[in-house]
Design a protein around this motif. Structure first.
Motif: not given
Length: 216
Positions: A42-48
């Motif tokens: 998830l964090y690979g696509y959305f920073p937070s």
């Protein structure tokens, strides 16, 4: 390797979780579990988490708002009151939904400590303002309105739609608004706007001084 298909899958799952549990109850762990992956994905696509949830909130609202914005400019020759009433009713119906209000509060709360406020604005409100400004400029060229600065007028129109409900809904001491209340709020907003920017062909049509059921 990141792909657009995977990003869309994450947004679909995150949207379902938020709709079920709300922004406060949703978690990255639950989203990852339903995806069958890890939080690292998830964090690979959305920073937070914050950015993901703003994207989800925008997604929920845009499904209802985008169709009416897309066809605005083509209606420049139509009666502006009819066009603006439809715009206002559909826009307010979408943006006063609980998930939309929660996203807005979330973006306001985080906007001062990150770039989330700018992200939220660019994703949603800016696109709405730009579409509305294009319509107002085109309607002015068609002789249906008299708007010297379409961008300023678009911001003013958006504020008029919100004027009677902003504090009640955004601060959370009112949690809902009926379709009839939206209709009346939008009608007064449009008539006020046309009093400033209308022409002889698009006058304000009503006197609302004795009818303020939502502003009391």
């Amino acid at each position: 390797m990141r792909t657009e298909a995977k990003r869309e899958e994450i947004l679909e799952v995150a949207t379902a979780v938020v709709q079920e549990r709300g922004l406060d109850g949703a978690s990255m762990a639950e989203i990852a579990k339903r995806l069958g992956g890890s939080k690292a994905t998830l964090y690979g696509y959305f920073p937070s988490k914050d950015e993901l949830f703003v994207q989800v909130g925008f997604r929920l609202v845009s499904k209802q708002v985008s169709p009416v914005l897309a066809g605005l400019r083509e209606r420049a020759g139509n009666d502006p009151r009819d066009v603006l009433l439809e715009l206002g009713n559909r826009l307010m119906a979408a943006t006063t939904r609980p998930e939309a209000l929660a996203t807005l509060r979330f973006a306001f709360a985080q906007g001062g400590v990150s770039n989330l406020g700018r992200t939220f604005f660019d994703l949603g409100p800016r696109k709405g303002i730009d579409a509305c400004a294009e319509y107002l400029g085109a309607a002015t060229k068609a002789g249906r309105l008299n708007v010297p600065d379409p961008v300023v007028a678009a911001f003013q129109l958006r504020s008029l739609f919100d004027a009677e409900v902003r504090w009640r809904l955004h601060l959370g001491f009112d949690t809902s608004i009926t379709a009839e209340q939206i209709r009346q709020v939008v009608e007064r907003a449009v008539d006020t706007f046309l009093a400033a920017y209308g022409t002889a062909a698009a006058p304000a049509r009503a006197d609302h001084r004795a009818r303020r059921p939502y502003s009391e």
